[in-house]
Design a protein around this motif. Structure first.
Motif, PDB file in Angstrom:
ATOM      1  N   ILE A  43       0.876  -1.187   0.000  1.00  0.00           N
ATOM      2  CA  ILE A  43       0.000   0.000   0.000  1.00  0.00           C
ATOM      3  C   ILE A  43       0.907   1.230   0.000  1.00  0.00           C
ATOM      4  O   ILE A  43       1.696   1.432   0.924  1.00  0.00           O
ATOM      5  N   GLY A  44       0.805   2.036  -1.042  1.00  0.00           N
ATOM      6  CA  GLY A  44       1.706   3.186  -1.195  1.00  0.00           C
ATOM      7  C   GLY A  44       1.351   4.332  -0.273  1.00  0.00           C
ATOM      8  O   GLY A  44       0.216   4.424   0.212  1.00  0.00           O
ATOM      9  N   PRO A  45       2.318   5.246  -0.013  1.00  0.00           N
ATOM     10  CA  PRO A  45       2.054   6.391   0.862  1.00  0.00           C
ATOM     11  C   PRO A  45       0.918   7.275   0.363  1.00  0.00           C
ATOM     12  O   PRO A  45       0.168   7.851   1.167  1.00  0.00           O
ATOM     13  N   GLU A  46       0.771   7.365  -0.963  1.00  0.00           N
ATOM     14  CA  GLU A  46      -0.310   8.199  -1.527  1.00  0.00           C
ATOM     15  C   GLU A  46      -1.674   7.627  -1.140  1.00  0.00           C
ATOM     16  O   GLU A  46      -2.613   8.365  -0.820  1.00  0.00           O
ATOM     17  N   GLN A  47      -1.785   6.283  -1.172  1.00  0.00           N
ATOM     18  CA  GLN A  47      -3.060   5.633  -0.805  1.00  0.00           C
ATOM     19  C   GLN A  47      -3.373   5.865   0.672  1.00  0.00           C
ATOM     20  O   GLN A  47      -4.515   6.081   1.047  1.00  0.00           O
ATOM     21  N   LEU A  48      -2.331   5.831   1.516  1.00  0.00           N
ATOM     22  CA  LEU A  48      -2.536   6.064   2.952  1.00  0.00           C
ATOM     23  C   LEU A  48      -2.993   7.494   3.193  1.00  0.00           C
ATOM     24  O   LEU A  48      -3.909   7.752   3.979  1.00  0.00           O
ATOM     25  N   MET A  49      -2.350   8.414   2.480  1.00  0.00           N
ATOM     26  CA  MET A  49      -2.697   9.835   2.628  1.00  0.00           C
ATOM     27  C   MET A  49      -4.158  10.083   2.290  1.00  0.00           C
ATOM     28  O   MET A  49      -4.820  10.898   2.928  1.00  0.00           O
ATOM     29  N   GLU A  50      -4.648   9.378   1.276  1.00  0.00           N
ATOM     30  CA  GLU A  50      -6.041   9.564   0.879  1.00  0.00           C
ATOM     31  C   GLU A  50      -7.000   9.250   2.029  1.00  0.00           C
ATOM     32  O   GLU A  50      -8.022   9.895   2.189  1.00  0.00           O
ATOM     33  N   VAL A  51      -6.649   8.251   2.834  1.00  0.00           N
ATOM     34  CA  VAL A  51      -7.518   7.858   3.940  1.00  0.00           C
ATOM     35  C   VAL A  51      -7.214   8.677   5.191  1.00  0.00           C
ATOM     36  O   VAL A  51      -8.125   9.105   5.905  1.00  0.00           O
ATOM     37  N   LEU A  52      -5.919   8.919   5.451  1.00  0.00           N
ATOM     38  CA  LEU A  52      -5.517   9.527   6.725  1.00  0.00           C
ATOM     39  C   LEU A  52      -5.458  11.058   6.657  1.00  0.00           C
ATOM     40  O   LEU A  52      -5.614  11.727   7.667  1.00  0.00           O
ATOM     41  N   GLY A  53      -5.183  11.585   5.489  1.00  0.00           N
ATOM     42  CA  GLY A  53      -5.041  13.035   5.326  1.00  0.00           C
ATOM     43  C   GLY A  53      -3.756  13.573   5.921  1.00  0.00           C
ATOM     44  O   GLY A  53      -3.482  14.775   5.864  1.00  0.00           O
ATOM     45  N   ASP A  54      -2.928  12.700   6.510  1.00  0.00           N
ATOM     46  CA  ASP A  54      -1.687  13.142   7.160  1.00  0.00           C
ATOM     47  C   ASP A  54      -0.792  11.913   7.309  1.00  0.00           C
ATOM     48  O   ASP A  54      -1.296  10.815   7.561  1.00  0.00           O
ATOM     49  N   LEU A  55       0.519  12.107   7.153  1.00  0.00           N
ATOM     50  CA  LEU A  55       1.435  10.971   7.311  1.00  0.00           C
ATOM     51  C   LEU A  55       2.866  11.483   7.459  1.00  0.00           C
ATOM     52  O   LEU A  55       3.330  12.270   6.636  1.00  0.00           O
ATOM     53  N   ILE A  56       3.541  11.024   8.527  1.00  0.00           N
ATOM     54  CA  ILE A  56       4.970  11.317   8.660  1.00  0.00           C
ATOM     55  C   ILE A  56       5.716  10.084   8.173  1.00  0.00           C
ATOM     56  O   ILE A  56       5.315   8.960   8.474  1.00  0.00           O
ATOM     57  N   VAL A  57       6.792  10.288   7.420  1.00  0.00           N
ATOM     58  CA  VAL A  57       7.613   9.151   6.999  1.00  0.00           C
ATOM     59  C   VAL A  57       8.779   9.022   7.973  1.00  0.00           C
ATOM     60  O   VAL A  57       9.556   9.960   8.146  1.00  0.00           O
ATOM     61  N   ASP A  58       8.868   7.871   8.632  1.00  0.00           N
ATOM     62  CA  ASP A  58       9.916   7.667   9.626  1.00  0.00           C
ATOM     63  C   ASP A  58      11.295   7.691   8.967  1.00  0.00           C
ATOM     64  O   ASP A  58      11.476   7.248   7.835  1.00  0.00           O
ATOM     65  N   LYS A  59      12.275   8.172   9.724  1.00  0.00           N
ATOM     66  CA  LYS A  59      13.644   8.269   9.207  1.00  0.00           C
ATOM     67  C   LYS A  59      14.186   6.911   8.746  1.00  0.00           C
ATOM     68  O   LYS A  59      14.968   6.811   7.797  1.00  0.00           O
ATOM     69  N   ALA A  60      13.732   5.837   9.408  1.00  0.00           N
ATOM     70  CA  ALA A  60      14.233   4.498   9.070  1.00  0.00           C
ATOM     71  C   ALA A  60      13.883   4.099   7.635  1.00  0.00           C
ATOM     72  O   ALA A  60      14.505   3.209   7.064  1.00  0.00           O
ATOM     73  N   VAL A  61      12.876   4.771   7.052  1.00  0.00           N
ATOM     74  CA  VAL A  61      12.462   4.429   5.689  1.00  0.00           C
ATOM     75  C   VAL A  61      13.451   4.980   4.671  1.00  0.00           C
ATOM     76  O   VAL A  61      13.722   4.365   3.648  1.00  0.00           O
ATOM     77  N   THR A  62      14.011   6.137   4.975  1.00  0.00           N
ATOM     78  CA  THR A  62      14.769   6.846   3.950  1.00  0.00           C
ATOM     79  C   THR A  62      16.280   6.867   4.172  1.00  0.00           C
ATOM     80  O   THR A  62      17.022   7.253   3.289  1.00  0.00           O
ATOM     81  N   ALA A  63      16.724   6.478   5.355  1.00  0.00           N
ATOM     82  CA  ALA A  63      18.155   6.591   5.617  1.00  0.00           C
ATOM     83  C   ALA A  63      18.650   5.428   6.451  1.00  0.00           C
ATOM     84  O   ALA A  63      17.866   4.719   7.077  1.00  0.00           O
ATOM     85  N   GLN A  64      19.940   5.239   6.429  1.00  0.00           N
ATOM     86  CA  GLN A  64      20.573   4.229   7.258  1.00  0.00           C
ATOM     87  C   GLN A  64      20.422   4.641   8.718  1.00  0.00           C
ATOM     88  O   GLN A  64      20.727   5.768   9.083  1.00  0.00           O
ATOM     89  N   ILE A  65      19.939   3.709   9.557  1.00  0.00           N
ATOM     90  CA  ILE A  65      19.779   4.009  10.984  1.00  0.00           C
ATOM     91  C   ILE A  65      21.056   3.599  11.693  1.00  0.00           C
ATOM     92  O   ILE A  65      21.538   2.487  11.498  1.00  0.00           O
ATOM     93  N   ASP A  66      21.626   4.487  12.503  1.00  0.00           N
ATOM     94  CA  ASP A  66      22.788   3.992  13.238  1.00  0.00           C
ATOM     95  C   ASP A  66      22.444   3.686  14.680  1.00  0.00           C
ATOM     96  O   ASP A  66      21.338   3.971  15.155  1.00  0.00           O
TER      97      ASP A  66
END
Ligand code: AMP
Ligand code: MG
Length: 344
Positions: A197-220
């Motif tokens: 389920i893509g972020p765009e689909q979630l936004m349609e239902v939730l109207g708001d969404l934060i993307v956690d740092k773990a999704v986009t970057a290496q977590i140390d």
């Protein structure tokens, strides 16, 4: 132990699998995302066997699988309206919702957290097994920890034959990457992992969404994360993986220039002719991203070979399930990405 092989089409399969779950055993189950390694999610001893079989660190929580969206209230409380909206829109389907856990859910399942990830999978035989067992099935992906996930019963047997009670063969997983995970326990909804389920689909239902740092970057190791398990290495074949971005032509130029014997190229089907001398492996069509998500883990497993030195990987762009493919490939590559447009 002998691992029972149970075809989904066999009428006895759901009953046999449910009996094993009820008696505290381990059953690998098909789902539309990936194959899971399942046990009774309310039985601490059964759940411990999952961690042992996978070699999974015990601070990495499991997802509870339910047979019907209505069961959410048995295992979660303080459920916000957004959770019911998401369930209505996407269940059964590849979405996990993180909610406050009721005390009936053992700490071993949630890895000591007060929250639990819950999902109703879009797979008839697996929902029937859960229904017949009368308990939720806790299941992470069925791979050995750290390895690419399992999207066929054969992948499961490769990793666990003789070490689990049974595998249910429901054919290749349709989506091919693990579920989207959304955390609803804070003020704002948070995407912890992209998936079918893509972020765009979630936004349609939730109207708001934060993307956690773990999704986009290496977590140390010093970063604070939502679940401790998010820090672990994931999906990695034994070889070095590097993503080569940029246009088809520029990327091919870069890869052919740097390619050495023993390396491999992981590319789109449309690109195979460009890499005839580079031992290419296609994981699907760029023109149909669902074939890429469905083929990614089987390809990463094929490339999990100590004799391969370097894998040059091509990655789709865009949202929807392409966003999940990007996330898994980036993790497999430990976020090592080269932009061929900027290279000489
Ligand atoms: P797997 O299906 O193997 O990818 O493992 C399940 C993943 O779900 C874990 O690695 C966690 O990142 C996530 N997860 C499960 N329960 C929770 C939770 N209560 N809070 C945050 N993340 C969770
Ligand atoms: Mg996993």
């Amino acid at each position: 132990m002998k691992t029972l092989y149970l075809p989904a089409a066999d009428t006895q399969t759901a009953h046999t699998a449910a009996e094993i779950i009820k008696s505290g055993g381990l059953v690998a189950i098909p789902t539309e995302t990936v194959y899971g390694l399942g046990a009774n999610g309310l039985d601490e001893n059964a759940v411990l066997k999952i961690f042992e079989a996978k070699g999974r660190p015990q601070d990495n929580p499991l997802i509870l699988h339910i047979s019907d969206p209505a069961e959410i209230e048995r295992y979660c409380h303080h459920i916000p309206k957004a959770a019911f909206d998401l369930a209505e829109a996407f269940w059964p389907g590849p979405l996990t919702i993180v909610l406050p856990a009721k005390s009936i859910v053992p700490k071993r399942t949630t890895a000591g957290l007060t929250t639990v990830g819950i999902r109703c999978p879009d797979c008839t035989v697996t929902r029937e097994i859960i229904r017949l067992a009368g308990v939720p099935i806790a299941a992470p992906s069925a791979n050995i920890s750290g390895k690419p996930s399992t999207t066929t019963a054969q992948h499961v047997l490769h990793d666990h034959d003789g070490r689990i009670d049974a595998v249910v063969d429901g054919g290749p997983s349709r989506v091919g990457v693990e579920s989207t995970i959304v955390d609803l326990t804070e003020e704002r909804p948070r995407l912890l992992r992209p998936g079918g389920i893509g972020p765009e689909q979630l936004m349609e239902v939730l109207g708001d969404l934060i993307v956690d740092k773990a999704v986009t970057a290496q977590i140390d190791k010093d970063d604070v994360v939502k679940a401790p398990g998010m820090k672990y290495k994931h999906y990695a074949p034994q070889s070095e993986v590097v993503i080569v971005g940029g246009s088809r032509e520029k990327a091919a130029e870069y890869i052919r220039h740097h390619f050495e014997p023993g390396d491999r190229v992981l590319c789109f089907e449309e690109e195979l002719p460009l890499y005839e001398s580079c031992n290419p492996l296609s994981y699907g069509q760029e023109a149909d991203v669902s074939t890429l998500s469905a083929g990614l883990f089987a390809a990463l497993r094929e490339l999990d070979d100590p004799s391969i030195h370097q894998v040059y990987a091509r990655c789709p762009v865009g949202g929807g399930v392409a966003y999940a493919v990007q996330n898994r490939l980036k993790k497999a590559a430990a976020f090592h990405i080269i932009d061929a447009e900027e290279e000489e």
